[in-house]
Each structure stands twice: as C-alpha cells, then as structure tokens.
Design a protein around this motif. Structure first.
Motif, PDB file in Angstrom:
ATOM      1  N   THR A 216       0.713  -1.075   0.143  1.00 37.94           N
ATOM      2  CA  THR A 216      -0.106  -0.068   0.000  1.00 37.94           C
ATOM      3  C   THR A 216       0.575   1.299  -0.101  1.00 37.94           C
ATOM      4  N   ASP A 217       2.106   1.080   0.507  1.00 34.34           N
ATOM      5  CA  ASP A 217       3.112   2.328   0.601  1.00 34.34           C
ATOM      6  C   ASP A 217       3.745   2.433  -0.714  1.00 34.34           C
ATOM      7  N   ARG A 218       3.507   3.794  -1.438  1.00 38.29           N
ATOM      8  CA  ARG A 218       4.278   3.536  -2.505  1.00 38.29           C
ATOM      9  C   ARG A 218       5.614   3.332  -2.749  1.00 38.29           C
ATOM     10  N   LYS A 219       6.476   4.077  -1.587  1.00 44.27           N
ATOM     11  CA  LYS A 219       8.065   3.730  -1.615  1.00 44.27           C
ATOM     12  C   LYS A 219       8.162   2.215  -1.477  1.00 44.27           C
ATOM     13  N   GLN A 220       7.365   1.710  -0.623  1.00 40.08           N
ATOM     14  CA  GLN A 220       7.822   0.218  -0.433  1.00 40.08           C
ATOM     15  C   GLN A 220       7.705  -0.639  -1.752  1.00 40.08           C
ATOM     16  N   GLN A 221       6.568  -0.201  -2.677  1.00 38.13           N
ATOM     17  CA  GLN A 221       6.229  -0.852  -3.778  1.00 38.13           C
ATOM     18  C   GLN A 221       7.526  -0.626  -4.857  1.00 38.13           C
ATOM     19  N   LEU A 222       7.727   0.749  -4.776  1.00 38.77           N
ATOM     20  CA  LEU A 222       8.911   1.196  -5.516  1.00 38.77           C
ATOM     21  C   LEU A 222      10.040   0.260  -5.329  1.00 38.77           C
ATOM     22  N   GLU A 223      10.567   0.234  -3.963  1.00 42.18           N
ATOM     23  CA  GLU A 223      11.586  -0.358  -3.550  1.00 42.18           C
ATOM     24  C   GLU A 223      11.703  -1.811  -3.967  1.00 42.18           C
ATOM     25  N   ALA A 224      10.472  -2.416  -3.865  1.00 42.35           N
ATOM     26  CA  ALA A 224       9.963  -3.916  -4.348  1.00 42.35           C
ATOM     27  C   ALA A 224      10.549  -3.952  -5.846  1.00 42.35           C
ATOM     28  N   VAL A 225       9.933  -3.208  -6.755  1.00 43.50           N
ATOM     29  CA  VAL A 225       9.770  -3.665  -7.967  1.00 43.50           C
ATOM     30  C   VAL A 225      11.055  -2.916  -8.867  1.00 43.50           C
ATOM     31  N   MET A 226      11.520  -1.807  -8.561  1.00 47.72           N
ATOM     32  CA  MET A 226      12.381  -1.157  -9.576  1.00 47.72           C
ATOM     33  C   MET A 226      13.812  -2.043  -9.473  1.00 47.72           C
ATOM     34  N   PRO A 227      14.182  -2.637  -8.551  1.00 50.20           N
ATOM     35  CA  PRO A 227      15.517  -3.427  -8.704  1.00 50.20           C
ATOM     36  C   PRO A 227      15.012  -4.655  -9.763  1.00 50.20           C
ATOM     37  N   LEU A 228      13.807  -5.148  -9.717  1.00 47.56           N
ATOM     38  CA  LEU A 228      13.518  -6.298 -10.877  1.00 47.56           C
ATOM     39  C   LEU A 228      13.761  -5.647 -12.208  1.00 47.56           C
ATOM     40  N   VAL A 229      13.128  -4.472 -12.360  1.00 45.19           N
ATOM     41  CA  VAL A 229      13.170  -3.851 -13.655  1.00 45.19           C
ATOM     42  C   VAL A 229      14.597  -3.448 -13.976  1.00 45.19           C
ATOM     43  N   SER A 230      15.235  -3.048 -13.257  1.00 42.53           N
ATOM     44  CA  SER A 230      16.796  -2.696 -13.511  1.00 42.53           C
ATOM     45  C   SER A 230      17.489  -3.951 -14.000  1.00 42.53           C
ATOM     46  N   GLN A 231      17.192  -4.981 -13.271  1.00 41.99           N
ATOM     47  CA  GLN A 231      18.024  -6.299 -13.535  1.00 41.99           C
ATOM     48  C   GLN A 231      17.695  -6.745 -14.900  1.00 41.99           C
ATOM     49  N   ARG A 232      16.221  -6.951 -14.979  1.00 42.63           N
ATOM     50  CA  ARG A 232      15.760  -7.660 -16.397  1.00 42.63           C
ATOM     51  C   ARG A 232      16.258  -6.962 -17.282  1.00 42.63           C
ATOM     52  N   TYR A 233      16.104  -5.764 -17.421  1.00 49.59           N
ATOM     53  CA  TYR A 233      16.300  -4.876 -18.748  1.00 49.59           C
ATOM     54  C   TYR A 233      17.724  -4.315 -18.823  1.00 49.59           C
ATOM     55  N   HIS A 234      18.495  -4.466 -17.668  1.00 48.25           N
ATOM     56  CA  HIS A 234      20.011  -3.973 -17.709  1.00 48.25           C
ATOM     57  C   HIS A 234      19.704  -2.501 -17.499  1.00 48.25           C
ATOM     58  N   ILE A 235      19.113  -1.945 -16.847  1.00 50.12           N
ATOM     59  CA  ILE A 235      18.953  -0.541 -16.825  1.00 50.12           C
ATOM     60  C   ILE A 235      19.734   0.278 -15.457  1.00 50.12           C
ATOM     61  N   PRO A 236      20.850   0.800 -15.441  1.00 48.52           N
ATOM     62  CA  PRO A 236      21.532   1.254 -14.270  1.00 48.52           C
ATOM     63  C   PRO A 236      20.450   2.275 -13.801  1.00 48.52           C
ATOM     64  N   VAL A 237      19.913   3.324 -14.300  1.00 46.39           N
ATOM     65  CA  VAL A 237      19.441   4.382 -13.579  1.00 46.39           C
ATOM     66  C   VAL A 237      17.964   4.383 -13.758  1.00 46.39           C
ATOM     67  N   ILE A 238      17.146   4.441 -12.887  1.00 46.59           N
ATOM     68  CA  ILE A 238      15.687   4.581 -13.008  1.00 46.59           C
ATOM     69  C   ILE A 238      15.528   5.681 -12.091  1.00 46.59           C
ATOM     70  N   ALA A 239      14.354   6.566 -12.430  1.00 49.49           N
ATOM     71  CA  ALA A 239      13.958   7.710 -11.753  1.00 49.49           C
ATOM     72  C   ALA A 239      12.703   8.022 -11.825  1.00 49.49           C
ATOM     73  N   GLY A 240      12.030   8.791 -10.925  1.00 50.22           N
ATOM     74  CA  GLY A 240      10.582   9.435 -10.950  1.00 50.22           C
ATOM     75  C   GLY A 240      10.408  10.070  -9.787  1.00 50.22           C
ATOM     76  N   THR A 241       9.021  10.560  -9.863  1.00 46.08           N
ATOM     77  CA  THR A 241       8.446  11.160  -8.507  1.00 46.08           C
ATOM     78  C   THR A 241       7.390  10.597  -8.079  1.00 46.08           C
ATOM     79  N   ILE A 242       6.907  10.932  -6.931  1.00 44.07           N
ATOM     80  CA  ILE A 242       5.933  10.688  -5.988  1.00 44.07           C
ATOM     81  C   ILE A 242       5.272  11.691  -5.681  1.00 44.07           C
ATOM     82  N   ARG A 243       3.896  11.865  -6.121  1.00 44.34           N
ATOM     83  CA  ARG A 243       3.067  13.103  -5.738  1.00 44.34           C
ATOM     84  C   ARG A 243       2.079  12.753  -4.899  1.00 44.34           C
ATOM     85  N   ASP A 244       1.856  13.472  -4.022  1.00 41.28           N
ATOM     86  CA  ASP A 244       0.913  13.374  -2.894  1.00 41.28           C
ATOM     87  C   ASP A 244       0.132  14.579  -2.389  1.00 41.28           C
TER      88      ASP A 244
END
Lengths: 340, 340, 340, 340, 340, 340
Positions: free
Chosen positions: F217-245
């Motif tokens: 439910t927490d967006r940061k936890q979700q980010l931290e769970a999924v972005m490393p997977l993305v980075s790994q699968r597609y070999h992308i060293p830098v991923i970034a974005g914003t969290i609006r609230d």
C-alpha cells in the motif's frame, strides 16, 4: 565571396519599447517589447535567405540580457559570439505616428549599455572573425565614445586581415554627433579605409565626407556625380542605398540604387505603405548583401533588395522576417491577394 | 484675456466604452474605456498648451466616479471644482467604423447622470468662477432638461458678471432635441446673450437661429453671408468653426474659419486620415481659444487651430493630447517621418 | 501637525516594466508599465486619505517624462513642483514570482536618471518647502552619489528650518551601498539629525547604526530594546515599522509596531496574500503619517497603518489605491465577500 | 414535471463590465464585458444539462441589445421570446476582490432599463407560457417598481394557470428595498402564493417573512425549525439553498440543503476556491431544478446541485458553463488533475 | 420561394486561428480564434436579414466542438441539426497581409475532420430537409473525398426531391483538386444537375466546365457570352457573382452581376478597403439569396448583394455581421461619418 | 558521460493552444500558442543548464513549421537537425483547471503530423547521432503507429551503437494504446533493451511490464520492491521518477526518487503550487540527466531534479525556463521574497 562562411555583425542590441495601437506613451499601460539593432536586422534577414549568421555583441548577464538573447536566437541568428556582462542594455521608446503625426523615438541610456561600455579585450576577435565571409558595422557605433570608435576600427581592420569583407552603413545621426561634423568626418574616413561594401546616400557624401558639388537638384544626377568619387577615393567597389520619394498623389515610393564596379544599377520604383518604418533600410542592405554573396547579377540584386525593403515596411518589428521566396514573388509581381 | 487665470468648463463627463479593433459590440468581449466630454476635451488640449484648467461638473461618489476623476486628472485638468454625489455617469458605446462602414455611437442613460440631474446650489459658483479667464459651455447641455438649461444659463451669466469670457459650442444634435426646433432656437438664443466666443457652422445659423438665406451653394459664401449677422445680433465678437470636405480623389480635408472683429480668416486646407474621429472639433476650438488668450494673430490662430484638429484625428481618445510644439510643427510642415 | 498644509516628498520616480501573467522577461512580448517610487507611493496613499500632496522631483522633458507626470497626476498627486529636464528616467524590470519562485527586480540606469543627476539649484526649495506639513525622504537617495546625499541632507535641513516635519524611511539596500557599511552609517546618521518620523526595523538599528546588542531571538524584544536608544540618541519621537512572519501553516502574516513618545504600540497580526508585493511598506508608512496628521490615537494609528499595508498587497501597482473607508472596514473586520 | 417542455425565466439581462486582473476601475483602461442575470444563469446551466430553455425579457433594439442577444444565444438559450425595444440595458461594474479586499459591485441605471420599464402587454405571455415546464423569477424584480411587481406577480399567476411550475429565488437585497422591510414582506408574500420551488435561507424566513424564532445559533437547526413553517404556510413543497462557512483553517466551504416534501436532505460539505463568485448561487438552483425535472432522488439532487455550485466558483462569468458530466465527476470525486 | 421556411446549409465548420495585428505566425504568442465556413457565413448573413437558418454538419463531441457550436449559435444560426461525434475539426491559420504583402492561409487536417469523414447515415436528412426553403452547398466539399462527393450529391438530390431550392457556390480551389481538372469537371457537372442558384465566375465556366470561347478580353463580355450557355445546359435559372478590379489609382473595386431568367443585371461599382478579406464572397451570395427569397427586383437584389459584400470587407471575421438596414444605407449612400 | 557532446531528443513537436485566464474553449476568443513536446522540454531545461542540445524531428515546411522552429530556437535548442516537410503539426488544446475543476487536454490530429508520418530514411541518423552524449525518447512515440515504433526502436539502437546513452520516459497513456496492454508491453520491452536511463513509476512496472506484486500500500515500499527487478531484467542502471501526494491540509507535495546502481535515493518532500502543470515531469527528468552528465552525487542529483520540477510548476509553458542557479537556490532554501 565565401558563400559557406558565416556572416557576422559587430553591433549593439537595443530593447525597443513601443506604445501599442498608435498610442502616445502617456496613454499606454503596456508596451510591446522586442530587441533589435542594425546588425540584428541585417542578420535576421540573411538568416531567412539561408545564410549562417552570428552576432558579436555584449549583453548584461541578467534577465534582460537573457530576454534579448532568446529573441535574437528566435530570429535564427547564432548567439554563441555574444559576450555576457556589464549592467545595462540600450533602450528606445517608440510612439508610432499616424498619417501627419510623425513617429517619435526616444533613446534611453544608450551610452551606458554593456556593449557601449565594452572594451576590445572582452571579445575574442582573433577567433571570432576566423572563417567569416562578411562583418557588418553601423556608423552609429562611431558616435558613441572614443572607446567604441577604437573598438569598431580595430575590429574592422582585424576582419579585413582575416579575409572577411567589411560592410558599413553610414546611418548618420546628427544628434548623436552633437553636430560636430569635423569629428564625424574624421571618424567615418578612418572607417572607410577598411570598407568593401558601403550603404550611404548622396547627402552623406556631400555633407559628411564633403565631397562633390551640391549642384544638382535631381537626386539621381547628384548620386551619379558623387558616388564614383567616393568609390575611388576610399577604394570601395560597392556602394548602395535607396531614394525615397512621394508620387504625385502623395503615395510613398522607393527606388534602390547600386553602384557596382563602376556602373549604376536602379531597381523599379515601388509604392509602399507602412505598417513598420524602422528596419526597412536594413532590409535593403540585407538584400544587396544576399545578391553579392550569391553572385546574382547587379540588376537582380538591386531589384531583390528594394523589394525586400518594401516588404519590410509591411511586417511588424525592426528585424525583417520575409523569406527569399516572398521577396522574389513581389519582384515578379504575382498579384494575388490571398495565398491558400 | 487674463492669461494667468484658470480656464474652466461647466460640462458633463461621459464614460466611453469602445469596441476595440473595429469590432461590433456583439463581437467584443472587452471594451476600451475612457472618460470624456466637450469640456474635458477642450481643457485637456489647453492644459497641454500651458494653461491652468479646471472642470466644473458632478460625478458619482463611487468607484466609477473615482475612475473618471483619476482619468481627468491624468489629462492635466484640475479636479478640485468637481462635486461628488448622485448615482450615475452618462455613458456612450462606440463602434468604430471602417471605410464605408460608419462609426456608431449609442448613448446610455445620459439624462440620469449625476451631472444632468444636479442643481445649481450644489456648485459654489460664486467662488468657483472667481478669477477665471474663460468658461466653456457645450450646447448639448441645453437639450437635457429644463433644470440643465437653467443651470447653464445661470452659470454663463454669473461667469460674465465675474469678468470671465463665455465660450459656447453649438454642438447641435437634432435627436436630443427630438426635432423640437422652436424650443432649441429659444434656448440657444438665450445662451447667446452671454457668449463672447462661439463655435458654430453656417448650418447652425440657418437652421437653428433661422438667420440668413439658404441661397448659397458654396459654403464659404454662405458663411460670409450669415456670420456677420449672427455676430451683430448677439454681440459676439469671435465666431469660428471648420469646413470639412473631400478632395477629388476622395481624401478627407478640412479648413478652419475664424470670424474675428468683423473679418474672416481661413487656414490652409489640410488632408487628414482618421484614427479617431471624436473630439477633433474640440481640438479646433481649443486651438482658437489658445490663440485668443495668447494674443496670436488671427491668421496664426486659425492655422494653429486647424492643425490641432488635424492632429487630433491621429491620436487615440476624444481628448486631444498633442503638444503646442507638435501642432506648430505640422503648421510649419516639417516633413519628417520619424523623430529621433 | 499642520493638517491643511501640503505633504510633500523629495524623491525619485522610476518606470516599472513588468512581465505580465507571471512570465519571465524572456517569455514576454509586452510589458505592463507604471511609474512609482517611495515618495510617489506615500503621496498616492495620503491623497486618497484626503491630504493635499505634491512630489518634488526631476523628470526628463520628453515623452517618457510626460508619461510619468500624467501617471502621477492620475494618482491625485500635484505635479507642480516637478522640474523637467535631463535625459532619462530610472527603470526597473519586474518578474513576478509564484509560490517558491521569487520575484525578481532588475534595476536599469538608476544613477543616470534626471533626478539622480540633478543639483539643488534646480529646485526652488525655499519656495517649494513653504507651508508644508511634512516632507518625506527615502534612504535609497543617500546611496546614489555624493551629490544626491548633499541634495537630500540640504533639503531635509531646509524643510526643518521652514517648519516642516521630516519623515525618513531607512529602505536600506546593501547592493546599492556596495556593502560599504561605514559610509552608509555616516550618511544615515547625518540624515537622522533632521528626522521627526522614522521608518525602520530593528535590523537597521543593529546593523547600520550599530546600536544595541544582537542578543534577542524574539524580534519584539529586540525592537523594544533598541528603538528607545535610537529615539534618544537622534531625538526622533516617532519610529515605526512592520514585523513580517509566517504562521505555522505557512501563511504570511504581518504586524505593525509604533514607538511613539516613549511607548510601544502594536497592531493585530494580519494574515495576508500577495497580488503585489512592491509598495506595501510604503502603504504602512502612509497609514502612520495619516494617523499623526489627523491626531489619531497611537493604537488606531498602528492598526490603520497595518491594515493599509495588508490591503496594499491585494491591489495592482506599487502605489496604494485603497480609500480610508476600505482600510477602516478591514480594521473593523466586516467579513463580507461582495459589496453590492 | 414535463421533461420535454421548455424551461423559461422571466427576468432581467444586465451588462457586466469587469475590471480585469483584479484592477480597480480607476486602474483599468479596458473592461471585460458579458451579459447575465439570475434567469440567464439558471437557463445557461439547464441548457448544458440538456434542457430546452428560453428567456423572457426585453432588450433595447440597438447595438447593445444585439450584443446581449448574441451572448445569451451563445450560452444555448433560445432568444425567441425576447422583446426588443426601449432604450437601455441595466449595467453593473465589477471590481474583483483579492483575499481580504472584497469584490465591489456598482450598479448603474438598473431601473431605467428596457426590461425594468416594460409593461405586461409587451409580452405575449398567453402564448409564451404555453407548454412550459417551469418559469423562474428572481426576487430582485419585486424591488424595482410598482409596475415590475405587477408584471412579475401577473406572470407567475399566469404561468401557474397554464400548468407551469413557478420557481422563485428570494435574492433579497436590502439596499434595493431601501430597508422598507414591511413593503418587502408584503411583496414577497404575494409572490409566494404562486410558488412551487423556492430558493432561500433561514435568514430570509426570519427577517423578511418574520417567521420562526431567532433562537438557534446553529444554522442547520434554525433551518430545520423554520423551513417547515414556510412550506406549510405558503404551500411550497420544495425549498432549497446553501450554507456557506469557513473551515478551521480559513478555507471556504459550502453545503447544500433541500427541503422536499417534508424531509431535509443535505449534501456533503465541499471546500471551494473562488475564481468567480457571481452566479454560484444560480448554479446551485439550476442543479436542484435539474434533479426535480429528471426525477433524481433528493439525495442525488442536493449533491449534484452543490457540486454544480462549487464548480461555478471555478469558471469565468456569472453564467454556469460546466456540463452535467463534469459535475457528476466532482460528485464522484475522481481525483485526476489533468484529463487527456 | 417559401419565405417562412428555414434556410439550411450542408457544409463544413472550420476553426480559424489568426495571427493578430498583421503578425506572421512565428511572431505571434496568441491567436484569435473563430469558427466559420461557407455555409456558416451564408447563414450568418441570412439570420441578420431575418431568416430562420440552420446548419447541417458534424462536429466533434468535445470541448473544441462545444466551442464551435457556441460560436455558431451566437451568430443566430440554429445548431439543432448538428451531429456530434468524430474526433477533429478542420483548421486554418490566417496571416493577414498588409499592402503588397499577401494574406496567407495554411490549412490543417481538413480531410480528417468529423465532417469530412462523416457518412450520410449519420444525418437524418429525410427529416432535416423537410420544409426547407433552400439548401446551400460549397464546391470545396466535392474535392475532399469520394465519400464527401457522394454525401453532397445525395443531399442535393434529396433536398430537391423534398421541394427545396439547391444553391451551389463553385469555390474552385485548384490545390485541393491537385490539378485533376477532368475529375473536377465531372464532379461539378454532376452537382449542377440539381442546382437552382449558382455562384460562379466566367473563369469557372471556361476552365472547369470548359464551355465557351476564351476570346474576350473584357470580363463582362466574356460573362455575357458564357453564362447563358451554362444556364441553358444545366437548367440553372439564376447565376451570380462578382467582378473585382482596381481603379486607375490602385483602389480596389467590385461590381456584382446577376444572370436571372435570361437577363443580366449589374450593380454599381463600389470602391472598397479591406479590414477582412475572407467571407466577402459569401456576403455577396447571401445578398442574392435574400433578394430571391424576398422577391426583390433583380436590380435591387444585385445592388443589395454587392453592398453586402463591400461591407463584409469592413467587419472582423469570416461571417458577415451587418444588418439589412446597414446594407441598404450603403446602397442609398447616406454619407454620414458617425451615427449618433 | 561525454560532457562536451550534444544532447539530443528524437521526438514530436506539438502546437499547444491554450484558453487564457482559466477560460473554457467556448469562452475564448483568443488562444495562447506555444510549441512543446517531451523532447523539447527536456532539451529546453538542459540548454539552461549549459548543455549543447539539438532536437531531431520533422516539421512542415510552411508558416506553422516556421513558427515552431523559431520558438524552439528561442528556447536555446539547435534546430539544425530538424527535417522540414509533410503537411501538419500535432496540436493540443489546453483548458487550465482551477481548484477542483480539472485541466482538460484535447489532442488534435497527432497521428497525421509530419513527424508521426515520417519514415527513417528522412533523418540522416548515421550523421546526426555521431558525437552525441545522450538521446531521449518518449514512450508516446511507441503508441502512434507501426512505422513510428520502428523509427524509435531503430533510432535507439543506432544511438547506442554510436556510443550514446539512451534515455527513455514511459509516459504511458492508456487512451493512446486503446487499452491494448499486451501490445504496449511488447513495445515497451523492445525499447527497454536499449535503455540506459529510464523514467517511470512503480505503476508502469506493475501494470505495463507486469512485474512484481501489487502487494504494497505504501508507494515507496512498492517502488523499492519492483524497481530493482526492472533494472535487473532490462539492464538499466538508472531509473527515476517522482511521487506526488497531498499533505494532510490538502497541499500538493512531491518527492523525487532515483534508483542508481543498485541504491535508492530520495529528495526532500516539497510543497508546490501550480501555475502550470504540463512539463513538470520533464523538468524532473532534465534535472536527473544534468546530474548524471555533470557527475553530481546521486543525493544532489535527485534533490536538484525535484527542485527543478517544483519550479517548473511556477513558470508559464510546458518547457522549463529556470536557470541552474535558481534551482540550487530553491534547494538551499534561501527564503527571500524579492530579489533586487
């Protein structure tokens, strides 16, 4: 004439503040703003004719300078030779006239501008003037101060040394010289030593250079009497300018002349109406320069230049914005009212 | 003529709401706003010629009245004689014409304005009219109501008593009189008893005052036939006005006339183009008044007044904003396009 | 305090050129224009409170000067003490900020203005300062040049001699003094010898006058520690200013203080939102001066002044335009949304 | 409730002249113009909800009237019931407030308008009110003149006779009644005899109708005490209105109430920010009417109406311009910032 | 000709985006926007002449479509026959010329518009074309696509069947036909089979229909040679159009012609000046149609139509906004400058 | 990362037509116009940070294309890689929301634009992508057509081959994909093979790439769970974005995240208010890219990028115009209200 090299101008950028809708300044609560100058105007036109151009000037390193740079860039002129620093930009207020009410220009703090207080060492001229086809100078620069005269003369000499053509526009303003004609003559003569292409009228020759006899009532005869003398004395192969007049029913008209390698060429006479008076002389000059660079015939060159000037009366702003095609279309007199 | 004393006008201020850019009202989502009136216009011009001026009127004591006062003040007119109270300001809507499409004026609630519903006791005329060189009245005031006629006639009489010249402009509008010519004649005649300087056309004499013979096709001959009669009957030493015409090629032109102590004087005929039609007659009147106060020759006076009127066609707004120098410059016909 | 005499200010008029709609200068093709200055702002407010006011300054004798004069006149300030001549007006460019983006002011050619290059002999101060209740000076004038300091000090002394109160606003701008604090201190101290009413903050006392101990974290305690010392040393009976802060939820708030004959008075704390930041301090000062002239109680005076300042944040332009009634209505907290 | 029949309003059209950009009138050189009125606003909203609407009014047969008609037409309202004639349109000047500075409305010549001086025989009510689902009246009409009261009462009675619902909005303005409460009470009571749907607040009941006890500090309790009495005495099945308040942190909020066949219904409380204050009450009324015509549940009706009012604060102009879908989307609280 | 029936047009609505103040697009930071089309223009004019009009078209069901509908409604045209759906509206950019600089129109995504991609089944033509006096079609529709040609031909045939007159304007644009003259000829000929009133020039006959001999230098002689042939071959009783020319001093002038039941009628020749070029041909057409519906004499009809066209040059926007009275006033040549 | 090389973007330029002053389109008679696009916005910001930038796109060779080119040039972006040809530019209409009223974007003819119908052979990519530090792509391009997907994938691959970093922004718009998620997933995955820097949210990973568990439910936890997977699968060293609230009192706030070589970095949370919503995400991206090129620490990079985004909400237009200094000044939280 080095068609692939850049064309540059060494000159001032001014902020123009114009009362809209033919208002007087005291009636205006907002002012239209743009940034111009003889050099800016010439280069704006030449950019539209397909040339690579760049302005050499100095602008303050603040919001006002940023605004000027963005505007010049939007005209298609490279701003990479612009030095940033100093405090101010020269300004002029414009109240557009209507019919018998004359337009009124009020200059403000021109001599205190970043450009007019700059010194030569700030410009890396040795590099900046490399591989340059032409450099343009405006006569007003000679009236500002001893320093500015020095800057201009040095830059013109350097440009010549580096293989560039030197273009000069008399743009004589008696007020700026405080009627010190002797000083003006001396300065103009020094500049003319470096000049390859010169824009001037027969009056400039008679009254500033004090050449020839003021004996002709007909302007063309006067031109034809005096320009060969100017060309000869200062070794200037190309001299050009316009003759403005009124037709019998009061319509404004204009004709261009071009003295080129010893011969006179004249354009057709064009009627014109004026949406914008400022910058129409610069449009003419840009047309002549375009013809010279592209090796057009003198006949085509003077015709193109005059049409460019006529069209510049019909567009907003000091800086010409018409394309080469639009100008040729006027020359070829395609009388359509609406292009769809 | 008391050159150091104030020049005043007793008259209405109207809010002008103009559709911009030649739009019709139904096309406009914003309207340009200004505040004017015959008296305002005359005094605006005279202020620019160096005279101390003051408007006697009544304006509502609300935001709209404040706006009118601020505008009048900006024109250089003293607002210290303005009474505040009542509820409304008169208004008119202006749709500017273009070529064959006429300008259209729509009046709104003129008779309900603070001024047009005011009574004499509200103005401290005894004091206000002291040390006044001239007081100006506009004929429209006579058409509003019985009360307004009384106000105007009393004020004119009082001004005269206190040593001021009385200036009157016919400004005859048939609609406002609902074509009741007999009533108009009576009212105008009562006013003329007090008048020293009168602005009118030969038609005013022929149709309102019913003097002279409508036997001349030439307007000047008609003028010269009838004005001496008017001058004589009502003891008015100075009568002036303009003759508008078109040249053979359709250009508008205007010539001023001045009947002064028994002689006729005419200005040159000037072509004009129109940025603003409203107020050009008031500019003419102000020029005549300026000549009288400054003791200019009648020849110079009529020339200055006509040039003032021509220039008033070229500036935005009902109220003239050109300086004395600008007007003389037109008289002296310095044909420059741009003042730098 | 001479309630029927005129209130004057000796100060500069600047042209303000503002990019509309929160644009940056580089995005703007038109600029809103108005004319202001600390003196102009104070007098504009006082005119609306029913006082006779007049500005002593110098403006160029050209279209730009005419525009400034017309604008000042529209604010209700007499322009009969304005000297015309010189070449320029000082200017500033304003880019309005939005939320965390700060507003940005870029000054242009202030020191070269007609006023800032004027000499005392151009002002007929002996006459101009007769029968004057108060004369206002702004501290910025002291930073411009040796000549301007001399002008200001002489005019203040002369005003005092002729029986006028001298009002002074610190308005300290470190940039203009180029951080030469010693020079600033000397100049301010010379001025303070003539001053009857002074607008300043506790920081001005601590850092410019170098009085008191910087030992208080609470601004009010600091004020109360240092202002009596200032009052005593320079014999200034009235000192006033504002304390700006933010509430816990980030809302801007402001409180006025008034040190009057040995006692401190504070207004309520008002939340405010900002349509226009420039000139709100001048609105406060004008409120204090109004209270002094009208002999209001110190409590009412400081409340009125603070409300005037809060309202000045809500109207366009540097110069306050709210009426006395509007300000009292805020003091009395009539919570209506719409007045019909 | 006759869903396919037209909904009409019998009411005034006013020209609104608004100083732009939060300026005061004295600062404005142009004014935004639009045409509105309670009836116009209600019908504008209902048109957007899919209803056929038509305005019954009288407008001058000149350019100003043409402009009003074109504007009303653009809102989607039929103008075929508009009578043309008379001389004037009522006007109001709007100076928009900012934060603590209140908005200010200055009416001009309302009573002299074509509509307010019209007589019943000019409207072909017998035909115009055929096949009409509802006719709307605004209480202001009752304050204008004896004639207008007669017009309104007669038209309401006629509408009822012809099978239309009569909708009435109290819109009580003490100034217009010159505090003659007794007269107001009598007029309102006469009108209420014909009314089926009434918009009012508890204050209208307490102070105009002088019903109930002013004994409640809580507005809802006061409402619930007094509205059933109003409903009963005047046989009005539907009464509705809004409760405006501020949250603890100063945010404006609004809640709608609906008294329908003996039960009270309340909407959620919505925070709102104000781009435009005028017309938000009319938006609420239009929402209630839409619910009644479409047979929505009272709960949905009051929710929809309140959301309509909240959205009307966020759009330019008096007349609501949001669609039914936009309003439901707010009710359903879809929190998107940008629709792409 | 069914004077009480509606007049309709089956045609496209385009969004016009115009650079203001004679700017080029690259100089403009805002664009004036309106919605027009040949059919819109014709109906706008006819609405002002007192006719009931309605436009048959398709517009997207989004904000852009809403804006177009509101605009058309404001012109007085019924929008109840407009189908909503699809995604886009056609657009054109307009850069207004000045003197010798031509106006420039840049079309954008015309063929992808909701209307140009619509199919016949979306319009309920059987009902829509009942009780219709006239239906107008513009030749451009034939160039868009096979589908649009089919739509137009079918609608014209259906209109005729249902007793309506079919009006057709050639409006030939070579670019849109990509110079496929043979295809154009075929399409135009199919359409002409249904046409009762046709607007065209002699060039349309010579070059599209390939009728007559191009043997006349005089346009009138050419017209008189070829139009009877067109009328005869396609059974079209009424053909009309304008002849634009320049007077000897360069002024634009226009004359209308009307071929009506075998006879030629010509209007006076009018000088004109141009505030707005677009739509002046449609104004002419609307004048002819008005004369036909009202059974004016052919002489009056052609005079009225030409005056309508001249006036359309003097008002902003494609769609004519002058009243019948204004047009007759020009015909009757009442030479007043200002209507008060 | 090649700090002296140019940064380029391969992307679309759109014309934005915005109803001014929070109007709805149907209320607007003029529209503000500018030219933007994700690539334009990124490069505009980077130009202000001192980088050499150039846009690769195709624009029509007409007035509209000229206007777009001039605008882009004014932002400081080189236009020498722009191909001219085709017929149209994509457009979008913007109605700015106010408080609860959402902004509304209506796209027009995007797929028919010169760029979206271009083919690869028109771009001389082999040369254009030489010596380029980075090339930016926007995900929208993948949704346009098969051809555009091919263009983008080929260009990305080519860029990578030539040694450039590939930057990609998801910018997922369900409408454009017509909810064909499977197709979207395939296209995005093909692109990601070439990507070095990616801008995306956790929702993009969950819903488009269908990676990770939607269990947080927490967006940061979700980010931290999924972005490393993305980075790994597609070999992308830098991923970034914003969290609006939104904060508890309803204020908008934003926080930036940066996943960089296996670690997460977060900026401070900034409150923001919105003058302009469009382009704030691009400002964030440009800040991240600036940090990468200048080798800033990840902590500084994410802070700078978030501040850049916050400031982009406070300036007009899609394209960021704040300088590096202004952004650092916000990071360093210098709380001044006015810079003089």
């Amino acid at each position: 004439m080095g068609a692939n090299k850049r064309i540059k101008a060494f000159g001032e950028v001014m902020m123009r503040l114009e009362a809209p809708d033919y208002l007087k300044l005291e009636q205006a609560r907002s002012l239209n703003v743009l940034y111009s100058g003889t050099g800016v105007n010439i280069l704006s036109a030449l950019s539209r004719f397909g040339h690579q151009t760049s302005l050499i000037t100095k602008l303050p390193d603040n919001s006002v300078g940023d605004a000027a740079v963005a505007y010049i860039r939007s005209l298609g002129i490279s701003t990479s030779d612009i030095v940033r620093g100093g405090a101010y930009i020269g300004k002029y207020f414009l109240e557009k006239g209507f019919h018998v009410r004359n337009s009124k220009v009020t200059y403000s703090n021109r001599k205190e501008s970043s450009f007019c207080t700059s010194v030569l060492s700030e410009y890396d001229l040795e590099n900046t003037l490399q591989d340059t086809a032409m450099v343009h100078f405006c006569g007003i620069i000679l009236s500002i101060s001893e320093q500015m005269r020095y800057n201009a003369l040095y830059a013109a000499e350097k440009a010549k040394q580096l293989g560039s053509y030197v273009v000069f526009d008399f743009n004589y303003r008696p007020k700026l010289w405080e009627n010190n004609d002797a000083q003006a003559k001396a300065c103009y003569e020094q500049m003319l030593e470096h000049v390859d292409v010169c824009f001037m009228t027969e009056k400039d020759a008679l009254y500033i250079l004090q050449m020839g006899e003021k004996d002709q009532t007909d302007r063309k005869q006067q031109l034809e009497a005096v320009m060969p003398l100017v060309s000869q004395r200062y070794h200037i192969p190309v001299i050009a300018g316009t003759i403005r007049d009124k037709t019998s029913d009061g319509t404004d008209c204009i004709q261009g002349y071009l003295y080129h390698d010893g011969d006179f060429y004249y354009s057709e006479t064009y009627d014109y109406e004026t949406l914008e008076r400022v910058g129409s002389g610069d449009a003419y000059a840009s047309g002549i320069l375009h013809g010279l660079i592209r090796d057009l015939s003198p006949e085509d060159t003077v015709e193109f230049a005059t049409a460019a000037s006529v069209l510049a009366h019909t567009t907003y702003g000091d800086s010409p914005v018409c394309s080469e095609a639009e100008i040729w279309s006027l020359v070829n007199n395609k009388d359509v009212e609406m292009e769809r």
